[in-house]
Structures are given as structure tokens and as C-alpha cells.
Design a protein around this motif. Structure first.
Motif, PDB file in Angstrom:
ATOM      1  N   ALA A   1     -25.678 -48.161   8.003  1.00  8.94           N
ATOM      2  CA  ALA A   1     -25.331 -47.697   6.652  1.00  8.94           C
ATOM      3  C   ALA A   1     -23.876 -47.211   6.580  1.00  8.94           C
ATOM      4  CB  ALA A   1     -26.305 -46.597   6.214  1.00  8.94           C
ATOM      5  N   ASN A   2     -23.458 -46.398   7.551  1.00  6.55           N
ATOM      6  CA  ASN A   2     -22.094 -45.851   7.514  1.00  6.55           C
ATOM      7  C   ASN A   2     -21.366 -46.088   8.826  1.00  6.55           C
ATOM      8  OD1 ASN A   2     -22.857 -44.506   4.991  1.00  6.55           O
ATOM      9  ND2 ASN A   2     -24.047 -43.159   6.355  1.00  6.55           N
ATOM     10  N   PRO A   3     -20.693 -47.232   8.936  1.00  4.89           N
ATOM     11  CA  PRO A   3     -19.960 -47.485  10.183  1.00  4.89           C
ATOM     12  C   PRO A   3     -18.934 -46.375  10.410  1.00  4.89           C
ATOM     13  CG  PRO A   3     -19.983 -49.448   8.793  1.00  4.89           C
ATOM     14  CD  PRO A   3     -20.543 -48.326   7.971  1.00  4.89           C
ATOM     15  N   ARG A   4     -18.733 -45.997  11.644  1.00  4.12           N
ATOM     16  CA  ARG A   4     -17.709 -44.996  11.938  1.00  4.12           C
ATOM     17  C   ARG A   4     -17.335 -45.023  13.422  1.00  4.12           C
ATOM     18  NH1 ARG A   4     -19.457 -38.806  12.633  1.00  4.12           N
ATOM     19  NH2 ARG A   4     -17.610 -39.022  13.938  1.00  4.12           N
ATOM     20  N   SER A   5     -16.311 -44.254  13.755  1.00  2.00           N
ATOM     21  CA  SER A   5     -15.975 -44.201  15.176  1.00  2.00           C
ATOM     22  C   SER A   5     -16.061 -42.761  15.683  1.00  2.00           C
ATOM     23  CB  SER A   5     -14.614 -44.843  15.448  1.00  2.00           C
ATOM     24  OG  SER A   5     -13.603 -43.957  15.073  1.00  2.00           O
ATOM     25  N   TYR A   6     -16.261 -42.638  16.972  1.00  2.00           N
ATOM     26  CA  TYR A   6     -16.509 -41.350  17.624  1.00  2.00           C
ATOM     27  C   TYR A   6     -15.540 -41.145  18.774  1.00  2.00           C
ATOM     28  CZ  TYR A   6     -21.077 -41.524  15.298  1.00  2.00           C
ATOM     29  OH  TYR A   6     -22.096 -41.590  14.382  1.00  2.00           O
TER      30      TYR A   6
ATOM     31  N   LEU B   1     -15.180 -44.736  20.371  1.00  2.00           N
ATOM     32  CA  LEU B   1     -16.302 -45.677  20.278  1.00  2.00           C
ATOM     33  C   LEU B   1     -16.492 -46.070  18.824  1.00  2.00           C
ATOM     34  CD1 LEU B   1     -18.872 -47.052  21.519  1.00  2.00           C
ATOM     35  CD2 LEU B   1     -20.091 -44.952  20.922  1.00  2.00           C
ATOM     36  N   LEU B   2     -16.437 -47.366  18.548  1.00  2.00           N
ATOM     37  CA  LEU B   2     -16.659 -47.865  17.193  1.00  2.00           C
ATOM     38  C   LEU B   2     -18.120 -48.255  17.043  1.00  2.00           C
ATOM     39  CD1 LEU B   2     -15.650 -48.972  14.429  1.00  2.00           C
ATOM     40  CD2 LEU B   2     -15.183 -51.144  15.611  1.00  2.00           C
ATOM     41  N   LEU B   3     -18.766 -47.770  15.989  1.00  2.00           N
ATOM     42  CA  LEU B   3     -20.136 -48.192  15.708  1.00  2.00           C
ATOM     43  C   LEU B   3     -20.125 -48.887  14.353  1.00  2.00           C
ATOM     44  CD1 LEU B   3     -23.131 -46.088  16.810  1.00  2.00           C
ATOM     45  CD2 LEU B   3     -23.305 -48.005  15.234  1.00  2.00           C
TER      46      LEU B   3
ATOM     47  N   VAL C   1     -27.280 -41.549  17.637  1.00  2.00           N
ATOM     48  CA  VAL C   1     -25.980 -41.973  17.107  1.00  2.00           C
ATOM     49  C   VAL C   1     -26.190 -42.985  15.972  1.00  2.00           C
ATOM     50  CG1 VAL C   1     -23.683 -42.838  17.706  1.00  2.00           C
ATOM     51  CG2 VAL C   1     -25.029 -41.604  19.415  1.00  2.00           C
ATOM     52  N   ILE C   2     -27.163 -43.867  16.161  1.00  2.00           N
ATOM     53  CA  ILE C   2     -27.480 -44.831  15.085  1.00  2.00           C
ATOM     54  C   ILE C   2     -27.936 -44.063  13.840  1.00  2.00           C
ATOM     55  CG2 ILE C   2     -28.973 -46.767  14.411  1.00  2.00           C
ATOM     56  CD1 ILE C   2     -27.137 -47.598  16.657  1.00  2.00           C
ATOM     57  N   LYS C   3     -28.782 -43.055  14.041  1.00  2.00           N
ATOM     58  CA  LYS C   3     -29.245 -42.228  12.915  1.00  2.00           C
ATOM     59  C   LYS C   3     -28.059 -41.550  12.244  1.00  2.00           C
ATOM     60  CE  LYS C   3     -33.739 -42.640  13.370  1.00  2.00           C
ATOM     61  NZ  LYS C   3     -34.456 -43.594  12.669  1.00  2.00           N
ATOM     62  N   ASP C   4     -27.116 -41.096  13.074  1.00  2.00           N
ATOM     63  CA  ASP C   4     -25.935 -40.414  12.542  1.00  2.00           C
ATOM     64  C   ASP C   4     -25.110 -41.350  11.655  1.00  2.00           C
ATOM     65  OD1 ASP C   4     -24.323 -37.909  12.645  1.00  2.00           O
ATOM     66  OD2 ASP C   4     -22.805 -39.297  13.447  1.00  2.00           O
ATOM     67  N   CYS C   5     -25.217 -42.638  11.910  1.00  2.00           N
ATOM     68  CA  CYS C   5     -24.516 -43.626  11.074  1.00  2.00           C
ATOM     69  C   CYS C   5     -25.384 -44.065   9.909  1.00  2.00           C
ATOM     70  CB  CYS C   5     -24.144 -44.852  11.890  1.00  2.00           C
ATOM     71  SG  CYS C   5     -22.876 -44.548  13.103  1.00  2.00           S
ATOM     72  N   GLY C   6     -26.457 -43.345   9.655  1.00  2.00           N
ATOM     73  CA  GLY C   6     -27.308 -43.646   8.513  1.00  2.00           C
ATOM     74  C   GLY C   6     -28.386 -44.683   8.809  1.00  2.00           C
ATOM     75  N   GLY C   7     -28.512 -45.077  10.071  1.00  2.00           N
ATOM     76  CA  GLY C   7     -29.576 -46.010  10.455  1.00  2.00           C
ATOM     77  C   GLY C   7     -29.198 -47.465  10.220  1.00  2.00           C
ATOM     78  N   LEU C   8     -30.092 -48.349  10.654  1.00  2.00           N
ATOM     79  CA  LEU C   8     -29.853 -49.795  10.532  1.00  2.00           C
ATOM     80  C   LEU C   8     -30.133 -50.245   9.099  1.00  2.00           C
ATOM     81  CD1 LEU C   8     -31.566 -51.059  13.822  1.00  2.00           C
ATOM     82  CD2 LEU C   8     -29.142 -50.560  13.418  1.00  2.00           C
TER      83      LEU C   8
END
Ligand SMILES: Nc1nc2c(c(=O)[nH]1)N[C@H]1C(S)=C(S)[C@@H](COP(=O)(O)O)O[C@H]1N2
Ligand SMILES: [Mo]
Length: 560
Positions: A198-203, A191-193, A267-274
Motif C-alpha cells: 500500500a505505501n512503498p517506503r525506505s528504511y 532498504l527499499l520496500l 515491516v510489510i504491515k508497516d507499509c500498509g500490507g500487500l
């Protein structure tokens, strides 16, 4: 004598084949007729298709499956352009007319010819998708499913099974697809976020299942397609007629299941939020969707406020089993209290963006138009993007036009639901077309839940005989209730049929002595009751009784 009539003239005059009628233009001095379009046939387009195909090159490579599972379009504008080239290089036959003509009496009801042909025309990995998808349906769904559309697959359980249980077995949960059913290998999937986080990443799925990072969330959820009960709108007036967006659903495009997964918020929080004005989450489903000669993936969006409230789940389990392929394996979104369309299956990407998605499923479909807006004058911004369903209900038993013999009470069954986290508080039934209403006792309703429907059954008092109309309506916990007629909420897109559900039933009330005796007589002389419309096969009164009546009563005509 010669005649200009067609053999079906009477049917056409009576509006039973509306699609064959010319349109009348009365604006000039003379009436001009605009004839319905006929399919020109498959004659001329083949060469240009071949030319287009040659120019495009090796389609197996171009339209290959990403991660062995699905064709990704959104990251590859050139690939989309080539698919467009192919799609405009040939013409396709029209869809089956299913609104202004007789609906086929087959199962599958509609074949989805366009969609099969589009997949075949694109070729490459898409060639086998229609057949593969049908095989998945046969493997994963109950043999009693009503297949409204074979491809993309759209199916609902028959009425007797819709509310047989308050939790819908997976094999009987309705299915609403806009394309093929991807068969995804969860080991190769991720899954790509990305977008405005803040920090795009994939899971990987394992990452998402790590309970030390993301606490488990389990919810019992009713999902309703905004097209549920569309058939009643079609029966009243024809509307927008595209087979896929407008599959002719009855009351079964609703189902309830227990989902296990996590909250998207975490998961959004894990990516550093919007960041940078991110306010909506665009959700990408892996299958190929076609709209206006363009190929794309299934994309919609949900607002951050909904995610922030922990009302958007990423799920991998349905009723204690891994998600079936047909319901979105390996990961699907479940948006609590929103229409089914936002609960994206085969999720592979989430992108944070500033505004609701401009992808067609969000911006051009699932729109609720004002009643007078239709084919010639609608624009997408005239429609409300449908998110929460209003309160609604349906009678699953008995059936429309059925003859019911009863003792003064007609046994009825059905469901009631309200969107947005509201729930049914009261279900009411009427046996006189909606004048008097009886509340279903609470004990006859399934358990209350924030995101779930309530199934119900009730012995509805009914003294009257002959044709009656049974009506059902629900009041939710905010005291919203349903409009009383289909017309009052009819709309061009045929969405949100939330009016009180009405069925016509022919009542035979054996608590009336004469009815009881008469039915015994039918039995005694072995005369069939069904079908209702066939004449009875015995004398209903003896000549002696007839004469007796006139001896005891005033004559037919009174002398001066
Ligand atoms: N990827 C993807 N997700 C999708 C759809 C789709 O066609 N593709 N259909 C949506 C619609 S309109 C509905 S009503 C629900 C139906 O979910 P179900 O098929 O699991 O019942 O899925 C939604 N999610
Ligand atoms: Mo839907």
C-alpha cells in the motif's frame, strides 16, 4: 614399434578422464565422434572488446558503486545492456574440469577464472572486487577453512571443525557467494520496500532497529545449502558443471548461528500490507551476479505465507556480533527452515510481486530435476524450485577410507538436520552397510530445536574386521527418513544429497585375541601399519608353525 596410444590411454579407457572422451553418435550408418571443445585461445577477440569498451564510454562512471557500496543493476536496463555488450564481445577460457577429471589438490581448490575475468572485463568499480573479496575472506574467516572456490568465494570448514560445537563460530560458518563481497557503509545504506504494497517506503537500519515499531526477534537457526554433500553425487555421476552454482561441497555447507533482527511480516504491515494481488516477496542482494552474459544483482523470492508465519527475519546480528561483511552486513534475510539460497545477504530491496521471482537464481537455478533429465533435455519447469530441505545427516568422524583400530566399538561423530521446521528425533548408525541399525542415545545428541540441527557422537558396535561400510541416517519428527543410496536421489543439478551418509572404513577389532596379538607383533618388530596397502615386513608364520598346522589338519588335497 610405433604406437597410436597416448601415455594416458589406460586412464582414459578406464573412465578416469571422462571429459577427454569424444561423444559417440551411433544413430547413422557410421559412428560419428564429437570431440570435446577446446578453448580457441585469447587471440581474436581483443579488438572487438576494445571497440565495445570505447563505445561504452567512462566505465568508472557507468559502473559506479551505489551509496559507495555496490553496483545496482535492476533499476538500470541501459546499464545492463552495456554490460551485456561487453560480455559478448570477448571469449573466456573454460572452467577447470572438476567432475570428469582429477580435482586440483590446492586450497583454494578452484580459482573462479571466469568470474574474475568477467569482473575485470566490465571494469569500473567491479575491477577490484575479486581481490577485495579475497582480502575480506582472509580477514573474516578461520585460517583452516577449505576454500572450494576462490571467487566468488565458497568455503566450508574441515570435517573436524564442522560439528566441533553445536553453534558454529562465525569464522567457521560456511560461505556461499554468487559474486563479490560488498563492503557497505551502514550509514549510507537503506532498504527499499516497494512493489505491491500500500505505501512503498525506505528504511534506514535505525528505523528497523526501533523496538517501538518492530519487536526484536531472536532465533537459533541452522542454514543448509542445497548443495551440501554434492561431492558424493559428483563421485557417482557427473552433472551440471558450472563452477559457481555447482561448487563441489562436502558435508560442511551447513552451519548454526543465533540471529537477532525483526520479522519481515511487521515491516510489510508497516507499509500498509500487500495490495493488488501481491503474494511473493522478491529479495535483492547487492552484489553483481553473472548469468548467460548478463550482469544482475542476486535476486530470489519467498511466498507471503512463509512471511506471514513470522518465519522470514531481517537480521543484523550473528552469534552476538554485528553480521560479518561476508555474511551480509549490514542486513540479511534469514528464512527459517528454507535452503540457504533464500536467505539473501546484503539486502537492499524487497519488492512485493504476484508470482515467484523470474530472476535466474529463483527460476533457473536451485531446481530439483527428475533423474533422467539432463544437459540436452532439461527445461526450468521440469525442476522443482527447492525450498525446504528433506531430512539428512552426515558422519564427520572417522573419514572415508580410514583405518580404525578399536575395541569392538568405533567412535563416530556427525550432524543431523531436517528442513521446514522439522527436527531430528532419532539418529541411527549401521556398521554393516545398512542392515542393522543402532540408535544414538538421546543423551549423545545436542539439544532439540525447531530450526536447528543436532550434532551427535556414538560408539558404534562393530565386530567385523576388514572393509566395512558405516552408514548414518536420521528420522525427523514427522518420521521422514533418508533414501539409502546416492543413486536413488541423484539429479543433474547435483542438489539435495540427502541419502544416508556412507563411509568405507577398514576395521581392526582388538577385542579379537588374534588381532590384538598381531598388532603387538607389528609393534614388536617395529613394522609400520600405515599405509594399509604396503606389504607387511615380517614373516607372518614360522616354518615350524606352518608344518605343525598340516600335521594337525587334513592335507590340502584328499587322496581317493
Ligand atoms: N546476496 C546474496 N545472498 C545469498 C547468496 C549470495 O550469493 N548472494 N548465497 C545464498 C546461498 S546459496 C546460501 S547457501 C547462503 C549462504 O549463507 P552464508 O554465506 O552466510 O553461509 O546465502 C544465500 N544468500
Ligand atoms: Mo546455497
Amino acid at each position: 614399434m610405433d604406437t597410436n596410444n597416448r601415455p594416458d590411454e589406460w586412464k582414459i579407457e578406464q573412465g578416469l578422464s571422462g571429459a577427454q572422451l569424444p561423444i559417440l553418435d551411433q544413430t547413422g550408418t557410421q559412428v560419428v565422434t564429437i570431440q570435446p571443445r577446446k578453448w580457441p585461445g585469447a587471440v581474436k577477440q581483443d579488438t572487438s572488446y576494445e571497440e565495445a569498451a570505447k563505445e561504452i564510454g567512462d566505465r568508472n562512471q557507468l559502473f559506479a558503486r551505489e551509496r559507495d557500496g555496490y553496483v545496482e543493476w535492476e533499476q538500470y536496463p541501459e546499464k545492463k545492456a552495456k554490460a551485456h555488450q561487453i560480455l559478448i564481445s570477448q571469449s573466456f577460457p573454460p572452467n577447470v574440469e572438476f567432475q570428469m577429471g582429477p580435482i586440483p589438490d590446492t586450497n583454494p581448490v578452484l580459482p573462479g577464472t571466469h568470474w574474475k575475468m568477467w569482473h575485470h572485463a566490465i571494469g569500473g568499480e567491479l575491477t577490484s572486487v575479486p581481490e577485495d573479496s579475497w582480502q575480506t575472506v582472509l580477514r573474516e574467516k578461520h585460517p583452516d577453512m577449505l576454500h572450494l572456490l576462490q571467487f566468488p568465494y565458497n568455503g566450508e570448514p574441515p570435517k573436524r571443525l564442522v560439528t566441533a560445537k553445536p553453534i558454529t563460530p562465525n569464522s567457521l560458518h560456511f560461505v556461499r557467494n554468487h559474486g563479490g563481497i560488498p563492503l557497505i557503509d551502514k550509514e549510507k545504506w537503506s532498504l527499499l520496500l516497494d512493489g505491491l504494497v500500500a505505501n512503498p517506503r525506505s528504511y534506514t537500519l535505525q528505523d528497523l532497529m526501533d523496538e517501538s515499531q518492530f519487536p526484536r526477534m531472536e532465533r537459533l537457526v541452522t542454514m543448509q545449502c542445497s548443495g551440501t554433500r554434492r561431492f558424493e553425487q559428483i563421485n557417482l555421476y557427473a552433472g551440471q558443471g558450472d563452477e559457481v552454482p555447482q561448487a563441489p561441497w562436502a558435508e560442511g555447507a551447513i552451519g548454526t548461528a543465533k540471529y537477532v533482527g525483526i520479522s519481515l511480516k511487521k515491516v510489510i504491515k508497516d507499509c500498509g500490507g500487500l495490495v493488488n494481488g501481491g503474494k511473493h516477496l522478491e529479495l535483492y542482494g547487492a552484489e553483481t551476479y553473472f548469468k548467460a552474459n548478463e550482469a544482475m544483482n542476486y535476486v530470489v523470492s519467498v511466498p507471503w505465507g512463509k512471511v506471514k508465519a513470522n518465519e522470514v527475519m531481517l537480521t543484523w546480528e550473528m552469534n552476538g556480533e554485528p553480521l560479518p561483511n561476508i555474511h551480509g552486513y549490514p542486513l540479511r534475510v534469514i528464512v527459517l527452515g528454507y535452503i540457504g539460497a533464500r536467505s539473501v545477504k546484503w539486502l537492499y530491496r524487497i519488492r512485493a510481486i504476484e508470482h515467484p521471482s523470474r530472476a535466474p537464481v529463483q527460476s533457473k537455478e536451485y531446481l530439483y530435476f527428475p533423474q533422467q533429465v539432463g544437459k540436452h533435455n532439461q527445461v526450468p519447469t521440469d525442476g522443482i524450485q527447492i525450498q525446504e530441505m528433506p531430512v539428512s545427516s552426515a558422519i564427520m568422524f572417522p573419514w572415508n577410507n580410514q583405518v580404525v583400530i578399536h575395541n569392538g566399538k568405533i567412535h563416530c561423530k556427525g550432524w543431523a538436520y531436517s528442513g521446514g521446521g522439522r527436527w531430528p528425533e532419532r539418529v541411527e548408525l549401521s556398521s554393516d552397510g545398512g542392515f542393522n541399525w543402532y540408535a544414538v542415545p538421546n543423551a549423545n545428541l545436542s539439544k532439540k530445536g525447531k530450526w536447528v540441527w543436532r550434532t551427535w557422537e556414538y560408539d558404534l558396535p562393530c565386530d567385523a574386521e576388514g572393509w566395512i561400510e558405516i552408514v548414518c541416517r536420521c528420522w525427523d519428527n514427522s518420521l521422514n527418513t533418508q533414501p539409502l543410496t546416492v543413486r536413488s536421489a541423484w539429479n543433474w543439478g547435483l542438489h539435495v544429497t540427502s541419502s544416508a551418509h556412507r563411509i568405507k572404513v577398514y576395521s581392526m577389532n582388538t577385542s579379537r585375541r588374534r588381532t590384538k596379538e598381531r598388532l603387538e607383533k607389528f609393534d614388536h618388530v617395529n613394522s609400520p601399519l600405515a599405509p594399509l596397502t604396503w606389504p607387511e615386513e615380517f614373516q607372518t608364520q614360522s616354518p615350524e608353525d606352518y608344518e605343525q598346522y598340516w600335521r594337525e589338519n587334513d592335507p590340502r588335497d584328499v587322496e581317493v
